[in-house]
Design a protein around this motif. Structure first.
Motif, PDB file in Angstrom:
ATOM      1  N   VAL A 134      -0.712  18.444  -2.901  1.00  0.00           N
ATOM      2  CA  VAL A 134       0.302  17.738  -2.170  1.00  0.00           C
ATOM      3  C   VAL A 134       0.795  17.070  -2.942  1.00  0.00           C
ATOM      4  O   VAL A 134       1.916  16.941  -2.762  1.00  0.00           O
ATOM      5  CB  VAL A 134       0.206  17.852  -1.102  1.00  0.00           C
ATOM      6  N   GLN A 135      -0.172  16.111  -3.168  1.00  0.00           N
ATOM      7  CA  GLN A 135       0.153  14.828  -3.601  1.00  0.00           C
ATOM      8  C   GLN A 135       0.950  14.436  -4.856  1.00  0.00           C
ATOM      9  O   GLN A 135       1.760  14.614  -5.174  1.00  0.00           O
ATOM     10  CB  GLN A 135      -1.384  13.812  -3.783  1.00  0.00           C
ATOM     11  N   ARG A 136       0.518  15.675  -5.258  1.00  0.00           N
ATOM     12  CA  ARG A 136       1.393  15.977  -6.910  1.00  0.00           C
ATOM     13  C   ARG A 136       2.102  16.976  -6.934  1.00  0.00           C
ATOM     14  O   ARG A 136       2.813  17.729  -7.872  1.00  0.00           O
ATOM     15  CB  ARG A 136       0.535  16.657  -7.991  1.00  0.00           C
ATOM     16  N   ASP A 137       2.687  16.914  -5.870  1.00  0.00           N
ATOM     17  CA  ASP A 137       4.455  17.855  -5.381  1.00  0.00           C
ATOM     18  C   ASP A 137       4.117  19.146  -5.934  1.00  0.00           C
ATOM     19  O   ASP A 137       5.320  20.118  -6.284  1.00  0.00           O
ATOM     20  CB  ASP A 137       5.660  17.644  -5.809  1.00  0.00           C
ATOM     21  N   ALA A 138       2.214  19.909  -6.163  1.00  0.00           N
ATOM     22  CA  ALA A 138       2.563  21.687  -5.528  1.00  0.00           C
ATOM     23  C   ALA A 138       3.164  22.243  -3.966  1.00  0.00           C
ATOM     24  O   ALA A 138       3.053  23.632  -4.219  1.00  0.00           O
ATOM     25  CB  ALA A 138       1.718  22.628  -6.142  1.00  0.00           C
ATOM     26  N   CYS A 139       3.174  21.563  -3.715  1.00  0.00           N
ATOM     27  CA  CYS A 139       3.338  21.594  -2.412  1.00  0.00           C
ATOM     28  C   CYS A 139       3.479  21.125  -1.119  1.00  0.00           C
ATOM     29  O   CYS A 139       3.571  19.825  -1.271  1.00  0.00           O
ATOM     30  CB  CYS A 139       2.541  23.202  -1.856  1.00  0.00           C
ATOM     31  N   ASP A 140       3.803  21.182  -0.038  1.00  0.00           N
ATOM     32  CA  ASP A 140       4.252  20.051   0.892  1.00  0.00           C
ATOM     33  C   ASP A 140       3.485  20.422   1.923  1.00  0.00           C
ATOM     34  O   ASP A 140       2.535  19.557   3.306  1.00  0.00           O
ATOM     35  CB  ASP A 140       5.239  20.302   2.160  1.00  0.00           C
ATOM     36  N   GLY A 141       1.977  21.751   1.841  1.00  0.00           N
ATOM     37  CA  GLY A 141       1.537  21.676   2.594  1.00  0.00           C
ATOM     38  C   GLY A 141       0.501  23.683   2.342  1.00  0.00           C
ATOM     39  O   GLY A 141       0.872  23.703   1.638  1.00  0.00           O
ATOM     40  N   PHE A 142      -0.232  24.111   3.150  1.00  0.00           N
ATOM     41  CA  PHE A 142      -0.376  25.256   3.834  1.00  0.00           C
ATOM     42  C   PHE A 142      -0.621  26.210   4.460  1.00  0.00           C
ATOM     43  O   PHE A 142      -0.902  25.406   5.198  1.00  0.00           O
ATOM     44  CB  PHE A 142      -2.156  24.950   2.776  1.00  0.00           C
TER      45      PHE A 142
ATOM     46  N   MET B 220       0.311  -1.194  -0.305  1.00  0.00           N
ATOM     47  CA  MET B 220       0.384   0.414  -0.088  1.00  0.00           C
ATOM     48  C   MET B 220       0.738   1.567   0.002  1.00  0.00           C
ATOM     49  O   MET B 220       2.271   1.614   1.084  1.00  0.00           O
ATOM     50  CB  MET B 220      -0.948   0.061   0.955  1.00  0.00           C
ATOM     51  N   THR B 221       0.645   2.694  -0.759  1.00  0.00           N
ATOM     52  CA  THR B 221       1.400   3.505  -0.877  1.00  0.00           C
ATOM     53  C   THR B 221       1.127   4.339   0.298  1.00  0.00           C
ATOM     54  O   THR B 221      -0.262   4.768   0.396  1.00  0.00           O
ATOM     55  CB  THR B 221       0.463   4.076  -2.377  1.00  0.00           C
ATOM     56  N   VAL B 222       2.311   4.893  -0.003  1.00  0.00           N
ATOM     57  CA  VAL B 222       2.068   5.829   1.515  1.00  0.00           C
ATOM     58  C   VAL B 222       1.325   7.441   1.263  1.00  0.00           C
ATOM     59  O   VAL B 222       2.775   7.669   0.647  1.00  0.00           O
ATOM     60  CB  VAL B 222       3.168   5.542   2.695  1.00  0.00           C
ATOM     61  N   LYS B 223       0.412   7.914   1.750  1.00  0.00           N
ATOM     62  CA  LYS B 223       0.227   9.146   1.018  1.00  0.00           C
ATOM     63  C   LYS B 223       1.346  10.627   1.648  1.00  0.00           C
ATOM     64  O   LYS B 223       1.409   9.823   2.994  1.00  0.00           O
ATOM     65  CB  LYS B 223      -1.040   9.903   0.982  1.00  0.00           C
ATOM     66  N   LYS B 224       1.890  11.406   1.066  1.00  0.00           N
ATOM     67  CA  LYS B 224       2.481  12.555   1.921  1.00  0.00           C
ATOM     68  C   LYS B 224       1.228  13.301   2.954  1.00  0.00           C
ATOM     69  O   LYS B 224       0.422  13.594   1.877  1.00  0.00           O
ATOM     70  CB  LYS B 224       2.801  13.492   0.651  1.00  0.00           C
ATOM     71  N   GLN B 225       2.088  13.377   3.642  1.00  0.00           N
ATOM     72  CA  GLN B 225       0.856  13.678   5.096  1.00  0.00           C
ATOM     73  C   GLN B 225       1.302  15.453   4.673  1.00  0.00           C
ATOM     74  O   GLN B 225       2.100  16.133   4.365  1.00  0.00           O
ATOM     75  CB  GLN B 225       1.888  14.084   5.739  1.00  0.00           C
ATOM     76  N   ILE B 226       0.261  16.272   4.808  1.00  0.00           N
ATOM     77  CA  ILE B 226      -0.748  17.820   4.721  1.00  0.00           C
ATOM     78  C   ILE B 226       0.159  18.373   5.423  1.00  0.00           C
ATOM     79  O   ILE B 226      -0.485  18.171   6.854  1.00  0.00           O
ATOM     80  CB  ILE B 226      -2.016  18.231   3.983  1.00  0.00           C
ATOM     81  N   HIS B 227       1.122  19.406   5.151  1.00  0.00           N
ATOM     82  CA  HIS B 227       1.246  20.501   6.615  1.00  0.00           C
ATOM     83  C   HIS B 227       0.197  21.433   6.822  1.00  0.00           C
ATOM     84  O   HIS B 227       0.246  21.823   5.639  1.00  0.00           O
ATOM     85  CB  HIS B 227       2.606  20.380   7.018  1.00  0.00           C
ATOM     86  N   LEU B 228      -0.041  22.353   7.807  1.00  0.00           N
ATOM     87  CA  LEU B 228      -1.135  23.463   7.816  1.00  0.00           C
ATOM     88  C   LEU B 228      -0.251  24.155   8.786  1.00  0.00           C
ATOM     89  O   LEU B 228      -0.502  23.870   9.998  1.00  0.00           O
ATOM     90  CB  LEU B 228      -2.644  22.646   8.185  1.00  0.00           C
TER      91      LEU B 228
ATOM     92  N   GLN C  73      -8.168  13.502   7.517  1.00  0.00           N
ATOM     93  CA  GLN C  73      -7.831  12.247   7.643  1.00  0.00           C
ATOM     94  C   GLN C  73      -8.193  11.014   7.130  1.00  0.00           C
ATOM     95  O   GLN C  73      -8.127  10.360   7.183  1.00  0.00           O
ATOM     96  CB  GLN C  73      -8.292  12.611   9.303  1.00  0.00           C
ATOM     97  N   ASP C  74      -9.718  11.543   7.200  1.00  0.00           N
ATOM     98  CA  ASP C  74      -9.971   9.565   5.973  1.00  0.00           C
ATOM     99  C   ASP C  74      -9.389   9.517   5.009  1.00  0.00           C
ATOM    100  O   ASP C  74      -9.092   8.458   4.409  1.00  0.00           O
ATOM    101  CB  ASP C  74     -11.616  10.110   5.713  1.00  0.00           C
ATOM    102  N   ARG C  75      -8.996  10.309   4.168  1.00  0.00           N
ATOM    103  CA  ARG C  75      -8.499  10.790   2.801  1.00  0.00           C
ATOM    104  C   ARG C  75      -6.671   9.837   3.546  1.00  0.00           C
ATOM    105  O   ARG C  75      -5.648   9.479   2.206  1.00  0.00           O
ATOM    106  CB  ARG C  75      -7.717  11.923   2.430  1.00  0.00           C
ATOM    107  N   GLY C  76      -6.502   9.515   4.490  1.00  0.00           N
ATOM    108  CA  GLY C  76      -5.026   9.160   4.883  1.00  0.00           C
ATOM    109  C   GLY C  76      -4.348  10.402   4.604  1.00  0.00           C
ATOM    110  O   GLY C  76      -2.665   9.684   4.893  1.00  0.00           O
ATOM    111  N   SER C  77      -4.192  11.196   4.073  1.00  0.00           N
ATOM    112  CA  SER C  77      -2.637  12.444   4.509  1.00  0.00           C
ATOM    113  C   SER C  77      -2.951  13.824   5.276  1.00  0.00           C
ATOM    114  O   SER C  77      -2.325  14.711   5.041  1.00  0.00           O
ATOM    115  CB  SER C  77      -3.129  12.930   2.748  1.00  0.00           C
ATOM    116  N   TYR C  78      -3.759  13.147   6.615  1.00  0.00           N
ATOM    117  CA  TYR C  78      -3.276  13.906   7.764  1.00  0.00           C
ATOM    118  C   TYR C  78      -3.204  13.782   8.857  1.00  0.00           C
ATOM    119  O   TYR C  78      -4.194  12.872   9.036  1.00  0.00           O
ATOM    120  CB  TYR C  78      -4.213  15.560   7.316  1.00  0.00           C
ATOM    121  N   ARG C  79      -2.675  14.170   9.872  1.00  0.00           N
ATOM    122  CA  ARG C  79      -2.317  13.080  11.399  1.00  0.00           C
ATOM    123  C   ARG C  79      -3.426  13.285  12.190  1.00  0.00           C
ATOM    124  O   ARG C  79      -4.516  13.617  11.737  1.00  0.00           O
ATOM    125  CB  ARG C  79      -0.861  14.293  12.117  1.00  0.00           C
TER     126      ARG C  79
END
Length: 441
Positions: free
Chosen positions: A377-385, A1-9, A408-414
């Motif tokens: 974030v997943q397409r490398d336009a940024c690491d968060g917002f 399973m691919t681990v998604k990049k985590q979004i920083h806010l 969180q449900d999308r698996g991309s946030y802590r």
């Protein structure tokens, strides 16, 4: 399973910018400490990396009068952040402090103190200023030619870091000795090493100089970009600059400032967004923006009428003192605005200003906004917002309650903070930790 990049806010405290809507009945005080507490504690409930305070060293003037979007009331940054350290436990505390008007020793002491008081949650947003108007508030005038701003900033940061480093293992008490074009500093540092070693360093800038400065010195870069494609280009460019400074892609987080508008349906959200933009850009504000580009007094023009036929006065661009909104050739900006107005059916002055002066914005239901942010974030336009809400102090309330669970449900946030310090939140190395083999590859 691919681990998604985590979004920083991060979250920008609203109150001193052209985004805040003061006419909204829900709008509160930008100086009452209760507003800062509400905002910071809500961001912490949303597990955000940090709250972010802007800087205002002088009220801006437009044609000799205080600009109507500026406000009187900017509490001292260090005072507010130190107070917030006592009423929060995990959220990072980021302050914008100018490198043009401050001394390295003072900055090193103030940020190290905040890092100690907050148990490792301090961050410094490093900015430069070139205008003498702001410098009039300072003894030495503060004016620096544009090309020297980053030279001074680099020396400020180098000396500040040397002072922090001297606390790591200097038992002699002699400290550092620095002699440069802007500073002569000799002496010991009065504090023990702070929890993060160095407070997190944030750089705000999109220019080539700003990108180089961030690649060399910053842990995060606060930027602007309007489309996914522009974001990906900026992201790739900044990350590619890191290896020449002995750094890896993980050492610098790209965090554009963005707005958001939520609705029960996507259509509702877009209607609300249009209403908010008209509140942000009043008829008077539209003319003020226009005058900043044209360098002329244009009060006789109808904000709901067409753009002026007259060409900009290129010798009078700084009609607004204290902030240069358009560093480009004003004639090129004016032509761009005219072309945009024509291409969209003959937009009025106010309509063009609304469209051309806004930030990147995410609009829709909480699920739609979460999906949009995740794609960036997943397409490398940024690491968060860095979120820039339009209401003080409750602008984050619905985002925390409804968008965060979607992310969180999308698996991309802590779902919990990874550690006690801001460096832990952002996934940053300790300043003295070497690159791993994987990072240096």
């Amino acid at each position: 399973m691919t681990v998604k990049k985590q979004i920083h806010l991060g979250a920008h405290f609203p109150g001193v910018n052209n985004t805040t809507v003061w006419s909204d009945p829900r709008s509160g005080s930008q100086t009452d400490f209760a507003s800062f507490v509400h905002f910071a504690q809500n961001a912490e409930r949303g597990l955000m990396d940090f709250v972010f305070l802007a800087e205002g060293l002088r009220l801006r003037e437009h044609r000799g009068r205080i600009h109507d979007l500026d406000v009187v009331g900017r509490p001292d940054t260090f005072t507010v952040l130190a107070a917030l350290a006592a009423v929060t436990s995990r959220i990072g505390l980021a302050g914008t402090i100018n490198t043009t008007y401050n001394e390295p020793y003072e900055l090193a002491s103030q940020f190290a103190s905040l890092d100690h008081l907050s148990a490792g949650r301090a961050a410094w947003n490093m900015v430069t200023t070139s205008d003498a108007f702001t410098g009039e508030n300072f003894r030495r005038g503060g004016f620096l030619p544009r090309e020297q701003r980053y030279e001074r900033a680099a020396e400020v940061v180098a000396v500040t870091r040397a002072l922090w480093d001297s606390a790591q293992g200097d038992s002699s008490g002699t400290g550092i000795e620095h002699h440069g074009p802007h500073f002569d500093v000799r002496g010991g540092f009065p504090l023990s090493p702070s929890p993060q070693g160095h407070p997190v360093l944030i750089q705000a800038g999109d220019s080539a100089q700003g990108r180089d400065f961030a690649a060399a010195t910053a842990d995060a870069i606060f930027t602007l970009h309007g489309t996914l494609e522009a974001g990906r280009a900026f992201y790739a460019d900044v990350k590619a600059r890191l290896p020449q400074h002995g750094r890896s892609a993980a050492d610098l987080k790209v965090l554009p400032g963005v707005t958001f508008v939520l609705g029960d349906t996507d259509g509702d959200a877009h209607e609300e967004a249009a209403r908010i933009r008209r509140q942000q850009v009043s008829p008077q504000t539209a003319i003020a923006f226009l005058e900043q580009v044209w360098g002329r007094e244009l009060s006789e023009y109808d904000p709901d009428g067409p753009l002026p036929d007259v060409e900009p006065d290129v010798d009078n661009v700084s009609i607004t003192r204290g902030r240069v909104r358009h560093a480009r050739d004003p004639r090129a900006v004016a032509q761009e605005w005219r072309d945009y107005a024509a291409a969209h059916g003959g937009l009025s002055i106010r309509e063009v200003v609304i469209e051309k002066t806004g930030r990147q914005s995410f609009i829709g239901t909480p699920r739609t906004v979460a999906a949009q942010m995740d794609e960036f974030v997943q397409r490398d336009a940024c690491d968060g917002f860095i979120l820039v809400p339009h209401l003080t102090p409750g602008g984050l309330d619905r985002f925390v309650a409804e968008v965060v669970p979607e992310l969180q449900d999308r698996g991309s946030y802590r779902t919990e903070y990874p550690g006690p310090t801001l460096r832990d939140h952002l996934g940053l190395r300790h300043p003295h930790a070497p690159l791993t083999r994987k990072e240096s590859a």
